[in-house]
Design a protein around this motif. Structure first.
Motif, mmCIF file in Angstrom:
data_model
loop_
_atom_site.group_PDB
_atom_site.id
_atom_site.type_symbol
_atom_site.label_atom_id
_atom_site.label_comp_id
_atom_site.label_asym_id
_atom_site.label_seq_id
_atom_site.Cartn_x
_atom_site.Cartn_y
_atom_site.Cartn_z
ATOM 1 N N TYR B 5 -61.477 -9.246 -18.260
ATOM 2 C CA TYR B 5 -60.693 -10.434 -18.601
ATOM 3 C C TYR B 5 -60.851 -10.887 -20.063
ATOM 4 N N PRO B 6 -62.085 -10.954 -20.620
ATOM 5 C CA PRO B 6 -62.188 -11.371 -22.026
ATOM 6 C C PRO B 6 -61.409 -10.469 -22.987
ATOM 7 N N ILE B 7 -61.347 -9.182 -22.676
ATOM 8 C CA ILE B 7 -60.609 -8.245 -23.533
ATOM 9 C C ILE B 7 -59.109 -8.543 -23.440
ATOM 10 N N LEU B 9 -57.833 -11.393 -22.465
ATOM 11 C CA LEU B 9 -57.607 -12.732 -23.028
ATOM 12 C C LEU B 9 -57.501 -12.676 -24.550
ATOM 13 N N LYS B 10 -58.380 -11.920 -25.167
ATOM 14 C CA LYS B 10 -58.348 -11.803 -26.642
ATOM 15 C C LYS B 10 -56.994 -11.270 -27.101
ATOM 16 N N LEU B 13 -54.349 -13.942 -26.675
ATOM 17 C CA LEU B 13 -54.420 -15.007 -27.687
ATOM 18 C C LEU B 13 -53.769 -14.531 -28.989
ATOM 19 N N GLN B 14 -54.034 -13.277 -29.326
ATOM 20 C CA GLN B 14 -53.437 -12.726 -30.547
ATOM 21 C C GLN B 14 -51.924 -12.566 -30.373
#
Lengths: 281, 247
Positions: B5-7, B9-10, B13-14
């Motif tokens: 998920y953090p990957i 999400l990043k 966001l970009q």
């Protein structure tokens, strides 16, 4: 806390590390010095799982780095040589992503805490690209500290920073030490190693050629330095074991002689310079 | 479990920041609109297809497949290549206590979103054009699989390229020929028999067959298996490349 045994790594025909052995104690700031290509960054890359060695072993807090990389990753923080923040994201977003990757508990509160500690609160919503180099370095440090690592790797942390900001950064690194963390610092700046490190290792062509406290190294190499211009106009800097020896050399010169106490830079230049001359011969 | 998920999400966001720049949406729509106008409304008016299907109806799903391929693939290949070689942000994932599988999933899902977004833009444009094209379940399945397949291929390219220029080279050799010869613009029946084996090796060919079907027949089933095979193959290769990452 960190133990390296016979670590070797080559890039093509170039030997980056040649049977390196090293032990770093808990809660110390250890400085790894060396000229370009000495193997400092390779050492950090192996310990932080970016590169695999050809042979040798390394342990962090007793965990085999090569066999159990995931467990090691949970206890380390890395500030790389290059700024690898997400430049189009805000400071907060960078910390959020990193914290999630490292499964930091009570993440939002921890981010607020670290922003306060690193005096970055008013930069929280700034896009990283808009920050100065000094602030970006501070964010890198904040990010590495977010999961509260036991061991920190700082690879040339103050490269490209002006002296004022570099000194601010030193204060932060000293603070990290007071929290009981172990720090492995690689640097080109000898005064940085002298100001921060409990012990220093000098790497040359992948081998450790000197190890000890800055004071011990200075004692071993020579505590006094005589500097002068010789008959051919060449600048000479001689490291001497005793004050008397230094006086003897100085007395032979009529003028323009400087006699001073040695520093870590003299140790570095003497040890690496001698080896470079040997290779050139 | 949700390590990916953090990957993801990043990337999102970009992506959100890029969307806010007006030029991004227009540039993403530009190529498909040019193809629609040139081939669909221009040249296409002179083309007659068997079964009385008008050319725009034939072309439209192919353009969606092509655009989803381009966007899923190139976004992942390009960002991964840049983050690995230039910005060194990929190294954060390698140094984090997550497994390579999660990195692969995060990158692929982000690529899929970008591919689907580009497809939605074309579908939006197509809404205003006079064609008999209709969305069905097979279309949705083909589109999702296509995005997944080319996002996985993007990971492979992003991991093996040695410079950013290499990404364009791979794109010119693999993606561009696929865009034109895999049945996007013309029926595969029109291709000489000698070239057919090469055409049927291309993954996009099978998406193009599948995406135009109204029901599952033998041909659709074979293409579905081919697409699933490529999805599996590219995913495994991408995963292995991440797992074997070594500077």
């Amino acid at each position: 806390m960190i133990k390296i045994e016979n670590l070797s790594k080559s890039y093509g025909k170039v030997k980056a590390l040649d049977s390196l052995n090293l032990e770093i104690k808990k809660s110390e700031i250890f400085g790894l010095l060396g000229p370009n290509g000495a193997g400092k960054t390779t050492t950090v890359k192996i310990l932080t799982n970016l590169t695999k060695p050809e042979s040798g072993l390394c342990f962090i807090d007793g965990i085999n780095v090569l066999k159990h990389p995931q467990e090691v990753k949970r206890i380390i923080g890395v500030v790389p040589q290059e700024n690898n923040l997400e430049r189009e994201l805000t400071v907060y977003e960078n910390l959020l992503i990193y914290g999630m990757l490292h499964k930091v508990k009570s993440l939002k509160k921890r981010i607020e805490d670290i922003l306060s500690i690193m005096e970055l609160k008013d930069k929280k919503n700034s896009i990283v690209n808009t920050l100065s180099g000094g602030f970006q370095r501070r964010v890198l440090l904040a990010r590495a500290l977010l999961p509260e690592p036991k061991v920190m790797f700082l690879d040339e942390p103050s490269i490209g920073l002006d002296p004022h900001i570099r000194r601010e950064l030193w204060q932060i690194i000293r603070k990290i030490k007071t929290e009981g963390r172990t720090v492995l610092l690689t640097t080109h700046y000898i005064e940085e190693a002298e100001a921060l490190c409990d012990r220093v290792g000098i790497l040359f062509q992948g081998r450790l050629i000197a190890l000890g406290t800055p004071m011990e190294l200075k004692k071993n190499v020579g505590e006094y330095v005589v500097e002068f211009f010789n008959e051919n106009g060449e600048f000479i800097s001689e490291v001497c074991q005793s004050r008397e020896e230094a006086y003897e050399i100085a007395k032979k010169r009529s003028n323009g002689v400087i006699l001073r106490k040695s520093n870590l830079e003299d140790v570095f230049v003497k040890l690496t310079g001698e080896r470079i001359r040997k290779i050139e011969r | 479990m949700l390590d990916w998920y953090p990957i993801f999400l990043k990337e999102m966001l970009q992506f959100k920041r890029k969307l806010l720049r007006l030029g991004y949406i227009f540039s993403a729509m530009m190529a498909p609109i040019i193809y629609l106008i040139t081939f669909g409304l221009g040249l296409g008016r002179t083309v007659t297809l068997s079964g009385g299907v008008d050319y725009l109806t034939y072309l439209f799903p192919g353009l969606v497949a092509m655009s989803s391929m381009n966007n899923s693939y190139s976004w992942v290949a390009s960002t991964l290549n840049l983050s690995r070689l230039y910005f060194k942000t990929f190294q954060i994932y390698i140094q984090a206590p997550i497994n390579p599988f999660s990195i692969m999933i995060g990158e692929v899902l982000a690529g899929m979103v970008k591919g689907l977004f580009a497809s939605l833009l074309i579908l939006f444009v197509g809404f205003f054009l006079p064609s008999g094209f209709k969305i069905n379940e097979i279309f949705v399945l083909a589109l999702l699989l296509n995005c997944f397949m080319f996002a996985c291929l993007g990971v492979i390219t992003g991991m093996i390229t040695k410079s950013h220029e290499d990404t364009a080279t791979y794109s010119n050799f693999f993606i561009l020929p696929m865009a034109f010869f895999s049945g996007t613009f013309f029926s595969l029946d029109r291709i000489p028999h000698v070239f057919k084996p090469f055409i049927y090796i291309m993954p996009l060919t099978h998406t193009n067959i599948l995406i135009r079907k109204n029901f599952i027949d033998t041909e659709a089933l074979l293409s579905l298996f081919a697409v699933l095979f490529y999805c599996f193959l590219f995913f495994v290769l991408g995963y292995l490349l991440i797992r074997k990452y070594n500077e």
